[in-house]
Motif scaffolding. Structure first.
Motif, PDB file in Angstrom:
ATOM      1  N   THR A 148       0.818  -1.212   0.000  1.00 11.51           N
ATOM      2  CA  THR A 148       0.000   0.000   0.000  1.00 11.51           C
ATOM      3  C   THR A 148       0.853   1.265   0.000  1.00 11.51           C
ATOM      4  O   THR A 148       2.061   1.225   0.247  1.00 11.51           O
ATOM      5  N   VAL A 149       0.173   2.376  -0.288  1.00 16.66           N
ATOM      6  CA  VAL A 149       0.767   3.705  -0.117  1.00 16.66           C
ATOM      7  C   VAL A 149      -0.197   4.520   0.735  1.00 16.66           C
ATOM      8  O   VAL A 149      -1.389   4.608   0.411  1.00 16.66           O
ATOM      9  N   ALA A 150       0.303   5.096   1.816  1.00 17.53           N
ATOM     10  CA  ALA A 150      -0.522   5.912   2.710  1.00 17.53           C
ATOM     11  C   ALA A 150      -0.163   7.380   2.526  1.00 17.53           C
ATOM     12  O   ALA A 150       0.966   7.791   2.807  1.00 17.53           O
ATOM     13  N   PHE A 151      -1.124   8.158   2.027  1.00 17.73           N
ATOM     14  CA  PHE A 151      -0.947   9.598   1.837  1.00 17.73           C
ATOM     15  C   PHE A 151      -1.542  10.319   3.041  1.00 17.73           C
ATOM     16  O   PHE A 151      -2.736  10.149   3.334  1.00 17.73           O
ATOM     17  N   ASP A 152      -0.761  11.128   3.738  1.00 16.95           N
ATOM     18  CA  ASP A 152      -1.248  11.909   4.869  1.00 16.95           C
ATOM     19  C   ASP A 152      -1.299  13.380   4.489  1.00 16.95           C
ATOM     20  O   ASP A 152      -0.336  13.919   3.936  1.00 16.95           O
ATOM     21  N   ALA A 191     -12.432   6.812  -2.624  1.00 20.07           N
ATOM     22  CA  ALA A 191     -11.352   6.015  -2.039  1.00 20.07           C
ATOM     23  C   ALA A 191     -11.721   4.537  -2.025  1.00 20.07           C
ATOM     24  O   ALA A 191     -10.889   3.669  -2.327  1.00 20.07           O
ATOM     25  N   ARG A 192     -12.972   4.234  -1.693  1.00 19.53           N
ATOM     26  CA  ARG A 192     -13.433   2.841  -1.682  1.00 19.53           C
ATOM     27  C   ARG A 192     -13.378   2.246  -3.089  1.00 19.53           C
ATOM     28  O   ARG A 192     -12.935   1.104  -3.278  1.00 19.53           O
ATOM     29  N   LEU A 193     -13.812   3.011  -4.086  1.00 19.98           N
ATOM     30  CA  LEU A 193     -13.803   2.529  -5.462  1.00 19.98           C
ATOM     31  C   LEU A 193     -12.375   2.284  -5.964  1.00 19.98           C
ATOM     32  O   LEU A 193     -12.160   1.448  -6.841  1.00 19.98           O
ATOM     33  N   LEU A 212      -5.203   8.810   3.267  1.00 19.19           N
ATOM     34  CA  LEU A 212      -5.740   8.039   2.167  1.00 19.19           C
ATOM     35  C   LEU A 212      -4.794   6.885   1.899  1.00 19.19           C
ATOM     36  O   LEU A 212      -3.624   7.108   1.594  1.00 19.19           O
ATOM     37  N   THR A 213      -5.290   5.660   2.014  1.00 18.40           N
ATOM     38  CA  THR A 213      -4.471   4.482   1.772  1.00 18.40           C
ATOM     39  C   THR A 213      -4.907   3.828   0.484  1.00 18.40           C
ATOM     40  O   THR A 213      -6.100   3.541   0.293  1.00 18.40           O
TER      41      THR A 213
END
Length: 222
Positions: A148-152, A191-193, A212-213
């Motif tokens: 994953t990539v987590a955007f903060d 985000a879910r899509l 946002l992951t």
């Protein structure tokens, strides 16, 4: 003047006629002396289907017909961050708020994930800019794991009221004075899509961080 189109593909009209329309608009601006760039995912769905059915000939034909239009592609986490920052630059300028990017880990994203995730990041940055006092800084970072990539996105506003936190991703919730909260609800669904998730990491009088992951390229939905 510079004009940037952020779209699925200006080079392909495989599934609709929007690309023809966008090319006409872009050409009109170029004729008026503007520098026009189309920013699109490197493996966008429409373009990939066009190539699958017709090869590279239609893409080459686009570049022959519209040599004045520059096409820039994005796929990495850094690409998505830079596009999101560029799209919120005018809001930040008016605030005035500084948007700072980094650190951003190196990671690839599938085209559809990058497109949807980019829309969510723009919403997060716009909200952060609106929540921040003049002269403050908003920061966006990206941390990668093997999957994953987590955007903060972090602002230095006054934090979210308890009533907003309780209904954060429903249409009735809003972090913007006078807002209906539709942007929060829609970006949560986007985000879910994209196979990812949007969450509130922290909020206090010192500021708020949303995350946002997204799945990395080649990884199934999280």
């Amino acid at each position: 003047m510079k004009l940037v189109f952020v779209c699925r593909s200006m080079r392909s009209c495989w599934n609709h006629g929007n690309a023809h329309f966008l090319c006409g608009v872009a050409r009109a601006f170029v004729a008026r002396g503007w520098d026009v760039t189309s920013v699109e995912p490197v493996d966008g769905w429409s373009l990939e289907n066009l190539r699958r059915e017709h090869g590279e000939a239609p893409v080459a034909a686009f570049h022959r017909a519209f040599p004045e239009i520059t096409v820039a592609t994005y796929r990495t986490a850094d690409d998505v961050v830079q596009v999101a920052v560029a799209r919120t630059a005018e809001s930040a300028r008016r605030a005035p708020v500084t948007v700072q990017a980094g650190p951003v880990d190196a990671a690839d994203l599938d085209g559809r994930v990058a497109s949807l995730g980019g829309l969510v990041l723009v919403n997060l940055l716009e909200n952060a800019v609106q929540a921040s006092p003049p002269g403050a800084a908003v920061r966006i970072t990206a941390a990668a794991t093997p999957t994953t990539v987590a955007f903060d996105v972090t602002d230095h506003g006054a934090g979210l009221a308890p009533a907003v936190r309780e209904n954060l991703f429903r249409p009735v919730a809003s972090t913007t004075p006078g807002g209906g909260g539709i942007g929060l609800a829609l970006s949560h669904e986007l985000a879910r899509l994209a196979g990812g998730a949007r969450e509130l990491v922290s909020t206090s009088a010192a500021g708020t961080t949303f995350r946002l992951t997204l799945p990395r390229a080649g990884v199934g939905a999280t």
